[in-house]
Write a protein that holds these residues in place. Structure first.
Motif, PDB file in Angstrom:
ATOM      1  N   TYR A 191      -8.163   1.834   6.445  1.00 55.35           N
ATOM      2  CA  TYR A 191      -8.832   3.123   6.259  1.00 55.35           C
ATOM      3  C   TYR A 191     -10.330   2.912   6.062  1.00 55.35           C
ATOM      4  O   TYR A 191     -11.149   3.632   6.637  1.00 55.35           O
ATOM      5  N   ALA A 192     -10.690   1.927   5.238  1.00 55.19           N
ATOM      6  CA  ALA A 192     -12.102   1.651   4.978  1.00 55.19           C
ATOM      7  C   ALA A 192     -12.822   1.245   6.262  1.00 55.19           C
ATOM      8  O   ALA A 192     -13.923   1.742   6.543  1.00 55.19           O
ATOM      9  N   ALA A 252     -14.032   5.671   1.729  1.00 55.59           N
ATOM     10  CA  ALA A 252     -13.213   4.507   1.354  1.00 55.59           C
ATOM     11  C   ALA A 252     -13.065   4.415  -0.163  1.00 55.59           C
ATOM     12  O   ALA A 252     -11.976   4.140  -0.675  1.00 55.59           O
ATOM     13  N   CYS A 275      -5.461   5.565  -5.031  1.00 59.70           N
ATOM     14  CA  CYS A 275      -4.346   4.631  -4.917  1.00 59.70           C
ATOM     15  C   CYS A 275      -4.017   4.057  -6.302  1.00 59.70           C
ATOM     16  O   CYS A 275      -4.588   3.063  -6.728  1.00 59.70           O
ATOM     17  N   THR A 302      -3.277   1.361   5.707  1.00 61.63           N
ATOM     18  CA  THR A 302      -3.600   0.711   4.440  1.00 61.63           C
ATOM     19  C   THR A 302      -5.039   1.024   4.046  1.00 61.63           C
ATOM     20  O   THR A 302      -5.845   1.456   4.869  1.00 61.63           O
ATOM     21  N   CYS A 303      -5.363   0.785   2.795  1.00 60.58           N
ATOM     22  CA  CYS A 303      -6.704   1.105   2.296  1.00 60.58           C
ATOM     23  C   CYS A 303      -7.788   0.316   3.031  1.00 60.58           C
ATOM     24  O   CYS A 303      -8.852   0.852   3.318  1.00 60.58           O
ATOM     25  N   SER A 304      -7.516  -0.938   3.347  1.00 53.52           N
ATOM     26  CA  SER A 304      -8.529  -1.726   4.050  1.00 53.52           C
ATOM     27  C   SER A 304      -8.704  -1.230   5.484  1.00 53.52           C
ATOM     28  O   SER A 304      -9.825  -1.152   5.981  1.00 53.52           O
ATOM     29  N   CYS A 353       0.833  -1.197   0.000  1.00 55.69           N
ATOM     30  CA  CYS A 353       0.000   0.000   0.000  1.00 55.69           C
ATOM     31  C   CYS A 353       0.872   1.252   0.000  1.00 55.69           C
ATOM     32  O   CYS A 353       1.886   1.328   0.678  1.00 55.69           O
ATOM     33  N   ARG A 408     -10.615   6.997  -1.370  1.00 54.51           N
ATOM     34  CA  ARG A 408      -9.243   6.600  -1.033  1.00 54.51           C
ATOM     35  C   ARG A 408      -8.725   5.556  -2.008  1.00 54.51           C
ATOM     36  O   ARG A 408      -7.607   5.639  -2.493  1.00 54.51           O
ATOM     37  N   ILE A 409      -9.541   4.555  -2.318  1.00 55.90           N
ATOM     38  CA  ILE A 409      -9.133   3.503  -3.255  1.00 55.90           C
ATOM     39  C   ILE A 409      -8.901   4.089  -4.641  1.00 55.90           C
ATOM     40  O   ILE A 409      -7.974   3.701  -5.347  1.00 55.90           O
ATOM     41  N   TYR A 458      -0.180   4.194   1.017  1.00 60.73           N
ATOM     42  CA  TYR A 458      -0.586   5.056   2.116  1.00 60.73           C
ATOM     43  C   TYR A 458      -0.475   4.330   3.452  1.00 60.73           C
ATOM     44  O   TYR A 458      -0.410   3.116   3.518  1.00 60.73           O
TER      45      TYR A 458
END
Length: 73
Positions: free
Chosen positions: A36-37, A53, A60, A32-34, A27, A56-57, A29
């Protein structure tokens, strides 16, 4: 966490459990995206949390930024 947020967090949790170990931890960021979600769903509920979410995805990608990107309050 609202009931809608709980339902929407299930696929994210499944991704973290099943697919994340296979694709690796690459990732751009932090968090991580998950993560963050899950945090955005917990803080903001189903609608706004899923919107944050998805944004954000969408950010990326190889030409996007990187670094620390926390969930807004």
């Amino acid at each position: 966490m609202t009931p809608l947020a709980r339902i929407l967090s299930m696929p994210v949790r499944a991704y973290r459990l099943i697919f994340s170990p296979w694709v690796g931890f690459n990732c751009r960021y932090h968090p991580t995206c998950s993560a963050y979600a899950l945090e955005s769903l917990e803080k903001h509920g189903g609608l706004k949390g899923s919107w944050l979410a998805a944004r954000r995805i969408a950010r990326c990608h190889p030409w996007g930024a990187s670094g620390i990107d926390n969930v807004p309050d």
